[in-house]
Scaffold this active site. Structure first.
Site, PDB file in Angstrom:
ATOM      1  N   CYS A   1      49.178  45.607  46.811  1.00  0.00           N
ATOM      2  CA  CYS A   1      49.978  45.151  47.942  1.00  0.00           C
ATOM      3  C   CYS A   1      49.578  45.898  49.208  1.00  0.00           C
ATOM      4  O   CYS A   1      48.952  46.953  49.162  1.00  0.00           O
ATOM      5  CB  CYS A   1      51.459  45.368  47.666  1.00  0.00           C
TER       6      CYS A   1
ATOM      7  N   ARG B   1      45.081  42.121  50.658  1.00  0.00           N
ATOM      8  CA  ARG B   1      45.558  42.955  49.563  1.00  0.00           C
ATOM      9  C   ARG B   1      46.561  42.221  48.665  1.00  0.00           C
ATOM     10  O   ARG B   1      46.968  42.749  47.632  1.00  0.00           O
ATOM     11  CB  ARG B   1      46.197  44.234  50.119  1.00  0.00           C
TER      12      ARG B   1
ATOM     13  N   TRP C   1      51.093  41.373  46.098  1.00  0.00           N
ATOM     14  CA  TRP C   1      50.370  40.871  44.937  1.00  0.00           C
ATOM     15  C   TRP C   1      51.261  41.176  43.735  1.00  0.00           C
ATOM     16  O   TRP C   1      51.562  42.324  43.447  1.00  0.00           O
ATOM     17  CB  TRP C   1      49.013  41.556  44.778  1.00  0.00           C
TER      18      TRP C   1
ATOM     19  N   GLU D   1      27.788  37.763  37.183  1.00  0.00           N
ATOM     20  CA  GLU D   1      28.350  37.581  38.511  1.00  0.00           C
ATOM     21  C   GLU D   1      28.559  36.101  38.828  1.00  0.00           C
ATOM     22  O   GLU D   1      29.567  35.723  39.443  1.00  0.00           O
ATOM     23  CB  GLU D   1      27.434  38.232  39.555  1.00  0.00           C
TER      24      GLU D   1
END
Length: 639
Positions: free
Chosen positions: A2, A27, A79, A514
C-alpha cells in the site's frame, strides 16, 4: 504494498494528499481513502473521513462532492491483504468514537490476538482488515493515560502510540491523527519504508519518493522501530525505546519528474519503446567511457562501472536474491557470471532464502536485485544474511553486499554498501519492461568487469561481446517497431486459448519464464515457462490445439535440440510460434516473430522484446487494463 501519505502544515491538505496518492497509486489501487482534521472558530477539531472502492478517481470524485477540509490529513491507496477490496475495508480506519484515524502499509501478524480482548470489551469492528485493531488500541491507551491525569495534547497521542507499538507483531508504516489534537501527526515504521519530507512550515510523510515531487527534495527516512511526532513547529524523532534521536536530513538524489504517455496508448507500450534509448545511454555511460580510458589513460578496460575493488577482490562465489521479474534477470545474470566470467553463482527466491538459507561460505558476494529498492522479502533476506555473517565474526566471512535497483533513494540504497543504479527512468506500468532490460544490462556490465579481472576468457571474446552491446540500441529500435505491428496482428489468435507454454534453453530459458509471467500479469492467461528439453518430462501432456507454444530458438549449441522440441509440440497439434532468426528451419513454425542473428550471449536482450509486445497486444485485444492489472502492485512491500 500500500501507499500512505500524511501532511501537516498551514494549507488545505486534501489536494496535496490526493496528488500524493496519485503518485503512489502504483503501490496498490484496490481502494483509497483520506481523513482530515479541520479546526472550527473555537479551536476544536473535526475529523472527516472519505473512502472509495476501486481506483483513486473514485475517491477524488467523492472529495470533490463532499470535501474534507483541514491542515492535517492522512491518505492511503490500498493493495488488499486482509479483507476484500471493498469500501468498508479501505483505509483510514477509525476507533469507535471516530476520533482516531490510522493508515497502514504492512501486515499485523497477531491481529487476531489483538482483536479478541477488544471484542470482549465490546468493541465492534466494521472491516475485515488487520489494521482496524490499531485505532481501537490507541483509543484505549488514550483513555488510560487520561485516567492517569495526562492532559489532552500532542504528547498524549505520542505516548498512546508508543504504548501500542510493542504489542504489534509484523511490519508496518503508520500515520495517525486524533481529532482532539488537530495540529499533531504521529508516524511510525517497522520493516516498512516511511519518509518525512521537510517543507517550509509543513511536513509531508510518504511511503516513497515520488510523493515528494514539487514539495521538497529534503527528506528524513525513518529507521526501523522509530516513531515521530510532527507539528507545524517541527519533528520529534524517537527510537523504539522512547529515546529521542537527532539526525540530519538527506537530499533526494533523483528528483521524480512528471511523466505522461505522450502519443502512446499506454505507459507500458511507451516504456517498451524507451528501451532502445536506455540501451544507448548505458552504452554511452559504461562502454564509451571505457574506450576513452583506453585511449587517454592506456587502460585496457572494456567496461566502466562505479564500483570499489572490494566488490571484485577475493570473491569466490556469488549469491543473488530477487523476486519476480528481477529474479528472471538474475537467472540470466547468473548464467553470464558462471559461463562467461567463471564464477559459481546461485539465484534464490528472496522469500525462500529467509527461511531456508544455504550454509555460509567464505568470500561470497551477495547481490540484491529489486527495481523499486523496496521489495520486502529481498530487503529482509539481505538483512538476515548480514546478521548471519556478523555472528560468524570471521574475516573470510565479511559481508560484501551489492544492490541493483532503479531507485537510488530507496531502502535498498540505505542498506547495502555498494550499488549499481540501472538508470531506466520512472516506470509507471506495473508489469516491468524497461527496468528488466536495465537489470540485464547491469549484469552484462558486471560480467565483463569480473571476466576482465579474472581472465576467464580471451580479450577477443570480451571485445566481441562489447561490440555487439554497442550495436544493441540499433537492434532494439528496429525490432520494437517491427514487432509492435507483428504482435498486434498476432494477438487475435489468442482469443480461445486455454493456456500458453513458453520454451527456451540455456541463457534464454529465463526469457521463457519472463514471457509467461508477462502474459499472466496483464492478460490473465495461464502460462508457464519451461526449459525446452524438459517439455517431454510432463508439460507435453498440456498440449493441444488450444494450448499454443512460444519457442525461443537462437542459433547456437542447442539450436537443433530446440527445433526438435518444437517438432514434438507440432506432433501434438499445438500451434508453435517461433522467436528466431529467419532461416531454413523457420518453415516449421506456424507463426514467426523474427529476430536478428546475434550471438547467444546477446540474444536475451532481443528475444524479450516480442515477449513483451505479444503480452501487451493480447491484453489490449482482450480490453484489459494494461498499466494497472488486477491484484498487482508495482512495489511489493509486504511478505
Amino acid at each position: 504494498m500500500c501507499g500512505i501519505i500524511a501532511l501537516i502544515g498551514s494549507r488545505d491538505a486534501g489536494p496535496i494528499i490526493l496528488e500524493g496518492l496519485r503518485r503512489l497509486e502504483y503501490r496498490g489501487y484496490d481502494s483509497a481513502g483520506l481523513a482530515a482534521i479541520d479546526i472550527d472558530t473555537s479551536g476544536a477539531g473535526k475529523l472527516t473521513c472519505l473512502k472509495a472502492a476501486g481506483r483513486l478517481v473514485n475517491l477524488t470524485k467523492k472529495y470533490d462532492e463532499l470535501g474534507a477540509p483541514g491542515f492535517c490529513a492522512i491518505g492511503h491507496t490500498r493493495w488488499a491483504t486482509h479483507g476484500k477490496p471493498e469500501e468498508r475495508n479501505a483505509h483510514p480506519h477509525l476507533d469507535g468514537s471516530a476520533q482516531v484515524a490510522v493508515v497502514q502499509n504492512g501486515i499485523i501478524e497477531n491481529c487476531q490476538a489483538l482483536k479478541e480482548p477488544l471484542e470482549r470489551d465490546g468493541v465492534v469492528f466494521t472491516s475485515d482488515t488487520d489494521t482496524e485493531v490499531i485505532p481501537h488500541h490507541i483509543s484505549q491507551q488514550i483513555k488510560y493515560l487520561q485516567d492517569e491525569g495526562e492532559p489532552v495534547s500532542s504528547r498524549l497521542l505520542l505516548k498512546a502510540v508508543q504504548r501500542v507499538l510493542p504489542l504489534i507483531q509484523g511490519t508496518y508504516a503508520l500515520a495517525i491523527i486524533w481529532e482532539a489534537v488537530p495540529k499533531a501527526l504521529v508516524v511510525a515504521s517497522k520493516q516498512a519504508p516511511l519518509l518525512i519530507g521537510l517543507g517550509s512550515g509543513e511536513f509531508l510523510c510518504a511511503s516513497d519518493t515520488p510523493a515528494f515531487a514539487d514539495f521538497t527534495d529534503t527528506i528524513l527516512p525513518l529507521k526501523d522501530g522509530e516513531v515521530a511526532l510532527l507539528t507545524p513547529l517541527g519533528v520529534e524523532l524517537y527510537n523504539e525505546f522512547g529515546v529521542e534521536q537527532q539526525r540530519n536530513p538527506v537530499l533526494l538524489t533523483n528528483v521524480e519528474q512528471k511523466v505522461d504517455k505522450g502519443h502512446f496508448r499506454h505507459f507500458m507500450l511507451k516504456e517498451i519503446y524507451e528501451q532502445a534509448e536506455i540501451a544507448a545511454l548505458w552504452v554511452g555511460k559504461h562502454l564509451a567511457k571505457a574506450r576513452i580510458d583506453s585511449k587517454y589513460l592506456q587502460s585496457d578496460s572494456l567496461i566502466s562501472l562505479s564500483l570499489d575493488d572490494e566488490v571484485f577482490e577475493g570473491i569466490e562465489r556469488i549469491q543473488i536474491l530477487a523476486c519476480g521479474t528481477s529474479r528472471h534477470a538474475s537467472l540470466i545474470g547468473a548464467y553470464l557470471l558462471e559461463q562467461f566470467a567463471g564464477i559459481p553463482t546461485s539465484v534464490f527466491y528472496a522469500s525462500e532464502f529467509r527461511y531456508a538459507p544455504p550454509p555460509l561460505l567464505p568470500n561470497t558476494l551477495t547481490i540484491a536485485v529489486t527495481q523499486s529498492g523496496e521489495t520486502a522479502d529481498t530487503l529482509a533476506a539481505l538483512q538476515m544474511e548480514q546478521k548471519r555473517l556478523e555472528a560468524r565474526a570471521d574475516p573470510l566471512y565479511n559481508s560484501c553486499q551489492l544492490g541493483i535497483t532503479n531507485r537510488p533513494d530507496s531502502s535498498l540504497t540505505r542498506q547495502v554498501s555498494h550499488l549499481l543504479y540501472i538508470s531506466a527512468g520512472i516506470e509507471i506500468g506495473v508489469a516491468a519492461t524497461k527496468t528488466f532490460l536495465g537489470q540485464l544490462l547491469t549484469f552484462y556490465g558486471l560480467t565483463l568487469a569480473f571476466a576482465e579481472r579474472r581472465n576467464s576468457c580471451s580479450k577477443s571474446e570480451l571485445r566481441a561481446l562489447v561490440t555487439e552491446l554497442q550495436e544493441l540500441p540499433y537492434y532494439l529500435r528496429k525490432l520494437i517497431k517491427e514487432h509492435d505491428e507483428l504482435c498486434a496482428n498476432l494477438a487475435e489468435n489468442f482469443d480461445d486459448v486455454r493456456g500458453v507454454v513458453f520454451l527456451g534453453r540455456g541463457i534464454n530459458y529465463p526469457i521463457a519464464l519472463e514471457g509467461a509471467l508477462k502474459l499472466k500479469e496483464i492478460s490473465y492467461i495461464q502460462a508457464e515457462g519451461y526449459p525446452a528439453g524438459e517439455m517431454k518430462h510432463g508439460p507435453i501432456a498440456l498440449l493441444d490445439p488450444e494450448v499454443p507454444v512460444v519457442s525461443i530458438a537462437v542459433p547456437g549449441r542447442v539450436f537443433s535440440k530446440v527445433i526438435s522440441n518444437c517438432q514434438e509440440a507440432k506432433a501434438r497439434d499445438a500451434k508453435v510460434i517461433g522467436i528466431t532468426p529467419i532461416g531454413p528451419e523457420t518453415k516449421l513454425f506456424d507463426m514467426l516473430l523474427p529476430i536478428p542473428e546475434v550471438s547467444e550471449w546477446l540474444s536475451p536482450l532481443l528475444t524479450v522484446i516480442p515477449m513483451q509486445l505479444l503480452s501487451y497486444h493480447i491484453a489490449c485485444h482482450r480490453g484489459l487494463d494494461v498499466d494497472q492489472p488486477r491484484n498487482l502492485a508495482k512495489s511489493v512491500t509486504v511478505e
